[in-house]
Design an enzyme around this catalytic site. Structure first.
Site, PDB file in Angstrom:
ATOM      1  N   GLU A   1       4.256  -3.864  12.353  1.00  0.00           N
ATOM      2  CA  GLU A   1       3.241  -2.840  12.084  1.00  0.00           C
ATOM      3  C   GLU A   1       2.070  -3.573  11.470  1.00  0.00           C
ATOM      4  O   GLU A   1       2.105  -3.914  10.286  1.00  0.00           O
ATOM      5  CB  GLU A   1       3.786  -1.797  11.100  1.00  0.00           C
ATOM      6  N   LEU A   2       1.027  -3.810  12.253  1.00  0.00           N
ATOM      7  CA  LEU A   2      -0.029  -4.718  11.806  1.00  0.00           C
ATOM      8  C   LEU A   2      -1.327  -3.958  11.511  1.00  0.00           C
ATOM      9  O   LEU A   2      -1.307  -2.781  11.208  1.00  0.00           O
ATOM     10  CB  LEU A   2      -0.196  -5.831  12.845  1.00  0.00           C
TER      11      LEU A   2
ATOM     12  N   ASN B   1       0.804  -1.229   0.000  1.00  0.00           N
ATOM     13  CA  ASN B   1       0.000   0.000   0.000  1.00  0.00           C
ATOM     14  C   ASN B   1       0.835   1.278   0.000  1.00  0.00           C
ATOM     15  O   ASN B   1       0.411   2.298  -0.548  1.00  0.00           O
ATOM     16  CB  ASN B   1      -1.013  -0.007   1.153  1.00  0.00           C
TER      17      ASN B   1
HETATM   18  C1  SIN Z   1       1.368   5.874   6.940  1.00  0.00           C
HETATM   19  O1  SIN Z   1       2.516   5.693   7.361  1.00  0.00           O
HETATM   20  O2  SIN Z   1       0.863   6.980   6.932  1.00  0.00           O
HETATM   21  C2  SIN Z   1       0.527   4.768   6.394  1.00  0.00           C
HETATM   22  C3  SIN Z   1       0.944   3.441   6.812  1.00  0.00           C
HETATM   23  C4  SIN Z   1      -0.213   2.502   6.608  1.00  0.00           C
HETATM   24  O3  SIN Z   1      -1.309   2.898   6.900  1.00  0.00           O
HETATM   25  O4  SIN Z   1      -0.034   1.380   6.154  1.00  0.00           O
END
Ligand code: SIN
Length: 486
Positions: free
Chosen positions: A259-260, A160
Protein backbone atom coordinates in the site's frame (compact mmCIF):
# COMPACT_ATOMS: atom_id res chain seq x y z
CA UNK A 1 5.67 15.32 31.28
CA UNK A 2 2.04 16.23 31.78
CA UNK A 3 0.44 13.87 34.36
CA UNK A 4 -2.35 13.00 31.94
CA UNK A 5 0.22 11.74 29.45
CA UNK A 6 2.13 9.78 32.07
CA UNK A 7 -0.96 8.01 33.43
CA UNK A 8 -2.21 7.24 29.91
CA UNK A 9 0.93 5.28 29.11
CA UNK A 10 0.98 3.07 32.21
CA UNK A 11 -0.82 0.22 30.42
CA UNK A 12 1.54 0.19 27.43
CA UNK A 13 4.44 -2.30 27.53
CA UNK A 14 7.78 -0.74 26.65
CA UNK A 15 9.51 -4.01 25.71
CA UNK A 16 9.37 -6.15 22.59
CA UNK A 17 7.15 -9.24 22.33
CA UNK A 18 8.62 -12.50 21.09
CA UNK A 19 7.28 -16.04 21.35
CA UNK A 20 4.54 -15.15 23.80
CA UNK A 21 6.62 -13.05 26.22
CA UNK A 22 7.58 -9.41 26.79
CA UNK A 23 11.33 -8.90 27.02
CA UNK A 24 14.03 -6.24 26.77
CA UNK A 25 15.78 -5.83 23.46
CA UNK A 26 19.19 -7.45 23.16
CA UNK A 27 21.73 -5.18 24.83
CA UNK A 28 18.89 -3.25 26.46
CA UNK A 29 18.87 -0.66 23.68
CA UNK A 30 16.03 1.87 23.75
CA UNK A 31 14.66 4.68 21.62
CA UNK A 32 12.44 7.60 22.53
CA UNK A 33 8.88 8.20 21.42
CA UNK A 34 7.77 11.85 21.40
CA UNK A 35 4.46 13.70 21.66
CA UNK A 36 4.15 15.66 18.39
CA UNK A 37 2.12 18.36 20.11
CA UNK A 38 5.12 19.33 22.28
CA UNK A 39 8.03 17.66 20.52
CA UNK A 40 9.11 16.28 23.90
CA UNK A 41 9.93 12.59 24.47
CA UNK A 42 7.29 10.80 26.53
CA UNK A 43 8.67 7.30 26.88
CA UNK A 44 11.48 4.99 25.76
CA UNK A 45 10.81 1.62 24.14
CA UNK A 46 12.93 -1.39 23.19
CA UNK A 47 15.09 -0.84 20.10
CA UNK A 48 15.37 -4.36 18.72
CA UNK A 49 18.21 -5.66 16.58
CA UNK A 50 19.51 -8.79 15.05
CA UNK A 51 19.13 -11.49 17.72
CA UNK A 52 15.59 -10.26 18.51
CA UNK A 53 14.64 -10.32 14.84
CA UNK A 54 15.82 -13.88 14.29
CA UNK A 55 14.15 -15.05 17.52
CA UNK A 56 10.88 -13.49 16.36
CA UNK A 57 11.02 -15.15 12.97
CA UNK A 58 11.93 -18.49 14.59
CA UNK A 59 8.87 -18.11 16.81
CA UNK A 60 6.59 -17.24 13.88
CA UNK A 61 7.92 -20.17 11.84
CA UNK A 62 7.74 -22.67 14.72
CA UNK A 63 4.20 -21.74 15.72
CA UNK A 64 2.88 -21.73 12.15
CA UNK A 65 2.09 -25.49 11.78
CA UNK A 66 -0.15 -25.48 14.85
CA UNK A 67 -1.82 -22.14 14.11
CA UNK A 68 -2.64 -23.16 10.54
CA UNK A 69 -4.34 -26.27 11.97
CA UNK A 70 -6.41 -24.27 14.46
CA UNK A 71 -10.12 -24.39 13.71
CA UNK A 72 -11.90 -21.61 11.88
CA UNK A 73 -14.08 -21.25 14.94
CA UNK A 74 -11.08 -20.74 17.23
CA UNK A 75 -9.61 -18.07 14.98
CA UNK A 76 -12.94 -16.37 14.47
CA UNK A 77 -13.66 -16.30 18.20
CA UNK A 78 -10.22 -14.92 18.93
CA UNK A 79 -10.69 -12.05 16.48
CA UNK A 80 -14.13 -11.33 17.90
CA UNK A 81 -12.68 -11.25 21.43
CA UNK A 82 -9.98 -8.85 20.28
CA UNK A 83 -12.59 -6.66 18.59
CA UNK A 84 -14.55 -6.58 21.88
CA UNK A 85 -11.43 -5.65 23.85
CA UNK A 86 -10.52 -2.78 21.52
CA UNK A 87 -14.07 -1.49 21.59
CA UNK A 88 -14.42 -1.76 25.37
CA UNK A 89 -11.10 -0.06 26.01
CA UNK A 90 -11.33 2.51 23.25
CA UNK A 91 -10.95 5.49 25.63
CA UNK A 92 -7.68 4.13 26.97
CA UNK A 93 -6.37 3.32 23.49
CA UNK A 94 -7.41 6.70 22.08
CA UNK A 95 -5.17 8.50 24.57
CA UNK A 96 -2.21 6.27 23.73
CA UNK A 97 -2.73 6.85 20.01
CA UNK A 98 -3.17 10.60 20.40
CA UNK A 99 -0.04 11.00 22.51
CA UNK A 100 2.26 9.39 19.96
CA UNK A 101 0.56 10.52 16.73
CA UNK A 102 -0.76 13.96 17.72
CA UNK A 103 -4.31 13.18 16.56
CA UNK A 104 -7.06 14.98 18.46
CA UNK A 105 -8.95 12.46 20.61
CA UNK A 106 -11.96 12.53 18.28
CA UNK A 107 -9.79 11.46 15.35
CA UNK A 108 -8.21 8.69 17.40
CA UNK A 109 -11.68 7.42 18.34
CA UNK A 110 -12.69 7.44 14.67
CA UNK A 111 -9.59 5.45 13.80
CA UNK A 112 -10.27 2.96 16.60
CA UNK A 113 -13.78 2.30 15.28
CA UNK A 114 -12.40 1.89 11.80
CA UNK A 115 -9.46 -0.26 12.97
CA UNK A 116 -11.67 -2.50 15.13
CA UNK A 117 -14.03 -3.06 12.20
CA UNK A 118 -11.31 -5.08 10.41
CA UNK A 119 -11.15 -7.50 13.37
CA UNK A 120 -14.92 -7.91 13.28
CA UNK A 121 -15.02 -8.27 9.50
CA UNK A 122 -12.32 -10.94 9.32
CA UNK A 123 -13.81 -12.86 12.23
CA UNK A 124 -17.05 -13.10 10.22
CA UNK A 125 -15.54 -13.58 6.79
CA UNK A 126 -13.31 -16.50 7.64
CA UNK A 127 -16.14 -18.76 8.72
CA UNK A 128 -18.15 -18.00 5.61
CA UNK A 129 -15.36 -18.61 3.09
CA UNK A 130 -16.03 -21.51 0.69
CA UNK A 131 -13.86 -23.69 -1.52
CA UNK A 132 -14.84 -25.30 -4.81
CA UNK A 133 -15.44 -28.91 -5.75
CA UNK A 134 -16.32 -30.05 -9.28
CA UNK A 135 -15.93 -33.01 -11.61
CA UNK A 136 -13.35 -32.80 -14.35
CA UNK A 137 -14.88 -32.55 -17.88
CA UNK A 138 -14.68 -36.29 -18.64
CA UNK A 139 -15.81 -37.35 -15.19
CA UNK A 140 -12.69 -39.38 -14.19
CA UNK A 141 -11.75 -37.41 -11.12
CA UNK A 142 -12.79 -34.65 -8.81
CA UNK A 143 -11.22 -31.20 -8.76
CA UNK A 144 -10.94 -29.57 -5.34
CA UNK A 145 -9.85 -25.99 -4.92
CA UNK A 146 -9.10 -24.84 -1.37
CA UNK A 147 -7.21 -22.01 0.27
CA UNK A 148 -4.36 -22.40 2.70
CA UNK A 149 -2.47 -19.81 4.75
CA UNK A 150 0.54 -18.43 2.92
CA UNK A 151 2.82 -18.81 5.99
CA UNK A 152 4.74 -16.54 8.38
CA UNK A 153 4.29 -12.88 7.41
CA UNK A 154 6.19 -9.65 8.02
CA UNK A 155 3.78 -6.76 8.61
CA UNK A 156 5.30 -3.28 8.36
CA UNK A 157 2.89 -0.58 9.46
CA UNK A 158 2.96 3.23 9.09
CA UNK A 159 2.68 6.03 11.63
CA UNK A 160 -0.33 7.83 10.16
CA UNK A 161 -2.96 5.21 11.13
CA UNK A 162 -1.11 3.10 13.72
CA UNK A 163 -4.09 0.92 14.62
CA UNK A 164 -6.15 0.63 11.45
CA UNK A 165 -3.24 -0.21 9.17
CA UNK A 166 -2.20 -2.87 11.69
CA UNK A 167 -5.60 -4.53 12.14
CA UNK A 168 -6.22 -4.40 8.38
CA UNK A 169 -3.15 -6.63 7.96
CA UNK A 170 -3.10 -8.61 11.19
CA UNK A 171 -6.84 -9.39 11.16
CA UNK A 172 -6.51 -10.95 7.72
CA UNK A 173 -3.26 -12.76 8.55
CA UNK A 174 -4.64 -14.37 11.71
CA UNK A 175 -7.95 -15.22 10.07
CA UNK A 176 -6.13 -16.97 7.23
CA UNK A 177 -4.05 -19.01 9.71
CA UNK A 178 -0.77 -17.12 9.21
CA UNK A 179 1.67 -16.13 11.95
CA UNK A 180 3.13 -12.64 12.07
CA UNK A 181 6.15 -10.53 12.88
CA UNK A 182 5.07 -6.91 13.22
CA UNK A 183 7.33 -3.92 12.76
CA UNK A 184 5.49 -0.72 13.70
CA UNK A 185 6.68 2.72 12.64
CA UNK A 186 9.35 3.98 15.06
CA UNK A 187 7.33 7.19 15.54
CA UNK A 188 4.22 5.33 16.75
CA UNK A 189 5.01 1.93 18.33
CA UNK A 190 2.80 2.43 21.41
CA UNK A 191 -0.58 1.75 19.78
CA UNK A 192 0.83 -1.49 18.42
CA UNK A 193 2.33 -2.43 21.81
CA UNK A 194 -1.05 -1.80 23.42
CA UNK A 195 -2.83 -4.06 20.91
CA UNK A 196 -0.23 -6.81 21.22
CA UNK A 197 -0.67 -6.71 24.98
CA UNK A 198 -4.40 -7.33 24.57
CA UNK A 199 -3.53 -10.24 22.27
CA UNK A 200 -1.21 -11.58 24.98
CA UNK A 201 -3.86 -11.25 27.69
CA UNK A 202 -6.41 -13.01 25.50
CA UNK A 203 -4.06 -16.00 25.34
CA UNK A 204 -3.10 -16.30 21.69
CA UNK A 205 -0.59 -19.20 21.43
CA UNK A 206 3.07 -18.12 21.78
CA UNK A 207 4.85 -17.19 18.55
CA UNK A 208 1.73 -16.47 16.49
CA UNK A 209 2.20 -12.71 16.91
CA UNK A 210 5.57 -11.04 17.54
CA UNK A 211 6.24 -7.33 17.87
CA UNK A 212 9.56 -5.69 17.04
CA UNK A 213 9.91 -1.93 17.50
CA UNK A 214 13.17 -0.72 15.98
CA UNK A 215 14.94 2.33 14.60
CA UNK A 216 16.64 0.12 12.01
CA UNK A 217 13.76 -0.64 9.66
CA UNK A 218 16.02 -1.43 6.75
CA UNK A 219 18.16 -3.84 8.80
CA UNK A 220 15.10 -5.67 10.09
CA UNK A 221 13.42 -6.13 6.72
CA UNK A 222 16.67 -7.16 5.00
CA UNK A 223 17.40 -9.79 7.61
CA UNK A 224 13.93 -11.24 7.98
CA UNK A 225 13.18 -11.22 4.25
CA UNK A 226 16.46 -13.00 3.51
CA UNK A 227 15.04 -16.02 5.35
CA UNK A 228 13.00 -18.27 3.04
CA UNK A 229 10.73 -19.28 5.93
CA UNK A 230 9.11 -15.86 5.63
CA UNK A 231 6.37 -16.26 3.00
CA UNK A 232 4.77 -12.83 2.80
CA UNK A 233 5.54 -9.16 3.31
CA UNK A 234 2.80 -6.59 3.71
CA UNK A 235 3.92 -2.98 3.75
CA UNK A 236 2.17 0.36 3.99
CA UNK A 237 4.37 3.36 3.33
CA UNK A 238 6.20 5.23 0.62
CA UNK A 239 6.58 4.05 -2.96
CA UNK A 240 10.38 4.33 -2.75
CA UNK A 241 10.61 1.96 0.25
CA UNK A 242 7.96 -0.35 -1.25
CA UNK A 243 9.99 -0.71 -4.38
CA UNK A 244 13.12 -1.71 -2.38
CA UNK A 245 11.08 -4.29 -0.46
CA UNK A 246 9.67 -5.73 -3.67
CA UNK A 247 13.21 -6.28 -4.95
CA UNK A 248 14.11 -8.01 -1.67
CA UNK A 249 10.95 -10.14 -1.84
CA UNK A 250 11.94 -11.32 -5.31
CA UNK A 251 14.98 -13.13 -3.88
CA UNK A 252 12.82 -15.69 -2.04
CA UNK A 253 9.69 -15.16 -4.17
CA UNK A 254 7.74 -13.90 -1.15
CA UNK A 255 4.13 -12.83 -1.66
CA UNK A 256 3.88 -9.04 -1.40
CA UNK A 257 1.14 -6.56 -0.62
CA UNK A 258 2.15 -2.95 -1.05
CA UNK A 259 0.00 0.00 0.00
CA UNK A 260 2.12 2.86 -1.28
CA UNK A 261 1.84 6.56 -2.01
CA UNK A 262 -1.14 8.44 -3.38
CA UNK A 263 -1.83 11.68 -5.22
CA UNK A 264 -5.63 11.77 -5.19
CA UNK A 265 -7.48 14.11 -7.51
CA UNK A 266 -10.65 15.67 -6.13
CA UNK A 267 -12.67 16.45 -9.23
CA UNK A 268 -15.61 18.82 -8.97
CA UNK A 269 -17.94 18.64 -11.93
CA UNK A 270 -19.61 21.74 -13.38
CA UNK A 271 -23.02 20.68 -12.05
CA UNK A 272 -21.72 20.00 -8.49
CA UNK A 273 -23.15 21.65 -5.40
CA UNK A 274 -20.35 23.99 -4.29
CA UNK A 275 -21.11 23.73 -0.58
CA UNK A 276 -21.09 19.94 -0.65
CA UNK A 277 -17.81 19.97 -2.55
CA UNK A 278 -16.25 22.34 0.00
CA UNK A 279 -17.40 20.11 2.87
CA UNK A 280 -15.98 17.11 1.03
CA UNK A 281 -12.58 18.72 0.54
CA UNK A 282 -12.43 19.69 4.21
CA UNK A 283 -12.67 16.02 5.16
CA UNK A 284 -10.77 14.42 2.29
CA UNK A 285 -7.92 16.91 2.70
CA UNK A 286 -7.69 17.78 6.39
CA UNK A 287 -8.49 14.39 8.00
CA UNK A 288 -5.40 13.47 10.03
CA UNK A 289 -3.84 16.85 9.09
CA UNK A 290 -3.58 15.62 5.50
CA UNK A 291 -1.25 12.80 6.52
CA UNK A 292 -3.04 10.07 4.61
CA UNK A 293 -2.26 8.37 1.33
CA UNK A 294 -5.94 8.78 0.46
CA UNK A 295 -5.84 12.55 1.18
CA UNK A 296 -7.12 14.77 -1.63
CA UNK A 297 -3.91 16.13 -3.12
CA UNK A 298 -5.17 18.07 -6.15
CA UNK A 299 -8.53 19.80 -6.17
CA UNK A 300 -9.82 20.34 -9.71
CA UNK A 301 -12.58 22.91 -9.91
CA UNK A 302 -14.35 24.32 -12.99
CA UNK A 303 -12.98 27.76 -13.84
CA UNK A 304 -16.35 29.49 -13.52
CA UNK A 305 -16.90 28.00 -10.04
CA UNK A 306 -13.40 28.70 -8.80
CA UNK A 307 -13.81 32.03 -7.02
CA UNK A 308 -16.89 30.98 -5.09
CA UNK A 309 -15.34 27.63 -4.22
CA UNK A 310 -12.05 29.13 -3.00
CA UNK A 311 -13.78 31.80 -0.95
CA UNK A 312 -15.94 29.20 0.84
CA UNK A 313 -13.02 26.82 1.31
CA UNK A 314 -10.81 29.54 2.81
CA UNK A 315 -13.54 30.50 5.25
CA UNK A 316 -13.83 26.92 6.52
CA UNK A 317 -10.08 26.39 6.62
CA UNK A 318 -9.57 29.54 8.67
CA UNK A 319 -12.19 28.29 11.12
CA UNK A 320 -10.34 25.03 11.86
CA UNK A 321 -9.15 24.83 15.44
CA UNK A 322 -5.60 23.48 15.45
CA UNK A 323 -4.41 22.27 18.82
CA UNK A 324 -2.98 19.48 20.97
CA UNK A 325 -4.76 16.14 21.34
CA UNK A 326 -6.09 16.85 24.83
CA UNK A 327 -7.59 20.27 24.06
CA UNK A 328 -11.37 20.12 23.73
CA UNK A 329 -12.68 21.03 20.33
CA UNK A 330 -9.38 20.61 18.44
CA UNK A 331 -10.19 19.81 14.79
CA UNK A 332 -6.65 19.20 13.67
CA UNK A 333 -3.48 18.24 15.50
CA UNK A 334 0.20 18.69 14.68
CA UNK A 335 2.18 16.89 12.02
CA UNK A 336 3.97 13.82 13.26
CA UNK A 337 7.53 15.19 13.50
CA UNK A 338 9.93 17.95 12.50
CA UNK A 339 10.88 16.26 9.26
CA UNK A 340 7.24 16.16 8.18
CA UNK A 341 6.98 19.91 8.89
CA UNK A 342 10.05 20.54 6.72
CA UNK A 343 8.59 18.43 3.91
CA UNK A 344 5.32 20.35 3.92
CA UNK A 345 7.16 23.64 4.14
CA UNK A 346 9.28 22.73 1.13
CA UNK A 347 6.17 21.81 -0.89
CA UNK A 348 4.60 25.19 -0.07
CA UNK A 349 7.80 27.09 -0.89
CA UNK A 350 8.13 25.17 -4.15
CA UNK A 351 4.54 26.03 -5.13
CA UNK A 352 5.06 29.71 -4.33
CA UNK A 353 8.26 29.81 -6.37
CA UNK A 354 6.29 28.39 -9.28
CA UNK A 355 3.67 31.14 -9.11
CA UNK A 356 1.19 29.67 -6.60
CA UNK A 357 -0.64 32.01 -4.21
CA UNK A 358 -1.39 31.29 -0.58
CA UNK A 359 -5.02 32.08 0.31
CA UNK A 360 -4.96 30.63 3.83
CA UNK A 361 -2.22 29.49 6.20
CA UNK A 362 1.07 28.62 4.56
CA UNK A 363 3.42 28.48 7.53
CA UNK A 364 4.51 26.38 10.48
CA UNK A 365 2.90 27.67 13.65
CA UNK A 366 4.88 29.67 16.16
CA UNK A 367 4.54 27.32 19.12
CA UNK A 368 6.07 24.13 20.52
CA UNK A 369 5.40 20.93 18.63
CA UNK A 370 4.97 20.29 14.94
CA UNK A 371 1.95 22.39 14.07
CA UNK A 372 1.42 23.64 10.52
CA UNK A 373 -1.33 26.03 9.51
CA UNK A 374 -4.14 24.57 7.42
CA UNK A 375 -3.33 25.98 4.01
CA UNK A 376 -5.01 26.77 0.70
CA UNK A 377 -2.90 27.40 -2.41
CA UNK A 378 -4.27 28.51 -5.78
CA UNK A 379 -2.69 29.13 -9.19
CA UNK A 380 0.16 26.65 -8.75
CA UNK A 381 1.02 25.19 -12.14
CA UNK A 382 -0.20 21.80 -13.31
CA UNK A 383 2.81 19.47 -13.23
CA UNK A 384 4.49 21.58 -10.50
CA UNK A 385 5.35 20.87 -6.87
CA UNK A 386 1.86 20.47 -5.36
CA UNK A 387 0.64 18.63 -8.46
CA UNK A 388 3.28 15.95 -8.66
CA UNK A 389 4.32 15.39 -5.04
CA UNK A 390 2.32 13.60 -2.40
CA UNK A 391 1.89 16.53 0.03
CA UNK A 392 1.08 14.49 3.16
CA UNK A 393 0.14 17.62 5.07
CA UNK A 394 -2.70 20.12 5.52
CA UNK A 395 -2.27 21.92 2.21
CA UNK A 396 -5.16 22.07 -0.26
CA UNK A 397 -3.91 22.84 -3.75
CA UNK A 398 -6.72 24.14 -5.97
CA UNK A 399 -6.47 24.01 -9.77
CA UNK A 400 -9.04 25.14 -12.29
CA UNK A 401 -10.04 23.51 -15.54
CA UNK A 402 -11.92 24.82 -18.58
CA UNK A 403 -15.10 23.34 -20.11
CA UNK A 404 -13.15 21.97 -23.08
CA UNK A 405 -10.61 20.11 -20.87
CA UNK A 406 -10.77 16.34 -20.49
CA UNK A 407 -10.81 16.36 -16.69
CA UNK A 408 -10.24 12.62 -16.29
CA UNK A 409 -7.14 12.77 -18.48
CA UNK A 410 -5.93 15.73 -16.45
CA UNK A 411 -6.54 13.94 -13.15
CA UNK A 412 -4.68 10.89 -14.44
CA UNK A 413 -1.51 12.92 -15.01
CA UNK A 414 0.34 11.32 -12.12
CA UNK A 415 2.44 8.23 -11.52
CA UNK A 416 0.10 7.29 -8.63
CA UNK A 417 -3.34 5.67 -8.70
CA UNK A 418 -4.79 5.05 -5.26
CA UNK A 419 -8.08 6.90 -5.05
CA UNK A 420 -10.03 9.59 -6.92
CA UNK A 421 -12.86 11.74 -5.55
CA UNK A 422 -15.66 12.95 -7.83
CA UNK A 423 -18.37 15.43 -6.91
CA UNK A 424 -21.29 16.18 -9.22
CA UNK A 425 -24.92 15.42 -10.07
CA UNK A 426 -25.15 13.86 -13.52
CA UNK A 427 -24.86 10.15 -12.79
CA UNK A 428 -23.99 9.19 -16.34
CA UNK A 429 -21.17 11.68 -16.44
CA UNK A 430 -19.90 10.64 -13.00
CA UNK A 431 -19.92 6.99 -14.07
CA UNK A 432 -17.95 7.83 -17.22
CA UNK A 433 -15.32 9.78 -15.30
CA UNK A 434 -15.11 7.07 -12.61
CA UNK A 435 -14.53 4.52 -15.33
CA UNK A 436 -11.74 6.58 -16.87
CA UNK A 437 -9.91 7.17 -13.59
CA UNK A 438 -6.63 5.31 -13.28
CA UNK A 439 -7.05 4.53 -9.60
CA UNK A 440 -7.85 1.46 -7.53
CA UNK A 441 -10.71 3.28 -5.80
CA UNK A 442 -13.17 6.02 -6.72
CA UNK A 443 -15.34 7.87 -4.19
CA UNK A 444 -18.38 9.62 -5.69
CA UNK A 445 -19.94 12.43 -3.67
CA UNK A 446 -18.18 11.04 -0.58
CA UNK A 447 -15.01 12.27 1.13
CA UNK A 448 -14.24 8.94 2.83
CA UNK A 449 -13.98 5.65 1.01
CA UNK A 450 -12.32 3.30 3.51
CA UNK A 451 -14.47 0.44 4.77
CA UNK A 452 -13.47 -2.97 6.16
CA UNK A 453 -15.83 -4.78 3.77
CA UNK A 454 -14.35 -3.13 0.68
CA UNK A 455 -11.03 -3.75 -1.09
CA UNK A 456 -8.55 -0.94 -0.41
CA UNK A 457 -5.60 -0.54 -2.74
CA UNK A 458 -4.10 1.18 -5.71
CA UNK A 459 -2.72 0.80 -9.21
CA UNK A 460 0.46 2.18 -10.83
CA UNK A 461 2.96 3.45 -8.23
CA UNK A 462 0.31 3.22 -5.49
CA UNK A 463 0.89 -0.46 -4.98
CA UNK A 464 -0.06 -4.09 -5.35
CA UNK A 465 -2.70 -6.21 -3.65
CA UNK A 466 -5.78 -5.25 -1.69
CA UNK A 467 -6.60 -5.01 2.01
CA UNK A 468 -10.10 -5.36 3.38
CA UNK A 469 -13.06 -6.95 1.59
CA UNK A 470 -12.96 -10.64 0.71
CA UNK A 471 -9.83 -10.19 -1.35
CA UNK A 472 -8.02 -8.89 1.74
CA UNK A 473 -8.26 -12.37 3.27
CA UNK A 474 -7.31 -14.07 0.02
CA UNK A 475 -4.12 -12.00 -0.05
CA UNK A 476 -2.91 -14.09 2.93
CA UNK A 477 -3.82 -17.39 1.31
CA UNK A 478 -2.49 -19.63 -1.42
CA UNK A 479 -4.81 -21.55 -3.67
CA UNK A 480 -4.42 -25.31 -3.60
CA UNK A 481 -5.84 -27.50 -6.34
CA UNK A 482 -6.22 -31.23 -5.66
CA UNK A 483 -7.14 -33.65 -8.47
CA UNK A 484 -8.75 -36.58 -6.67
CA UNK A 485 -9.35 -39.91 -8.33
CA UNK A 486 -10.83 -42.64 -6.17
C1 SIN B 1 -7.47 4.79 5.22
O1 SIN B 1 -7.45 3.56 5.25
O2 SIN B 1 -8.51 5.41 5.19
C2 SIN B 1 -6.22 5.62 5.23
C3 SIN B 1 -5.03 4.90 4.82
C4 SIN B 1 -3.99 5.92 4.42
O3 SIN B 1 -4.36 6.87 3.79
O4 SIN B 1 -2.82 5.77 4.74
Amino acid sequence: MNPRTESSLVTVPKQCYINGGWRDSTGGKLFEVADPSTGAPVVSVADTSTPDWSDALDAAATSFPDWRESSLQERSRFLRALFNRVTEKSDELARVMSIESGKPLGESMAEINYGASFLEWYSELLISQRGEVSDNPTGDYQMQVTRQPVGPCLLITPWNFPLAMLTRKLGAALAAGCTAVIKPAALTPLTCAWLVNQIHELGLPPGVVNYLPTTDARGLSSEIMADPRLRKISFTGSTSVGSVLLKQAAENVQASSMELGGNAPFVIARDADVDKAVTGVMIAKFRNAGQACVAANRVLVPIDMRDEFVEKLVEKVNALKVDAWDIDGADMGPLVDASQVRTVESVVTGALNEGGQVRAGGRRMDRDGYFFEPTVIVDAPIGGETWSREIFGPVAAVYSYRPEDDVAALANQTEYGLVSYLYGRDQKQLAAVADAMESGMVAINRPIISEARAPFGGVKASGLGREGGTVGLEDYQVVKYVALQY
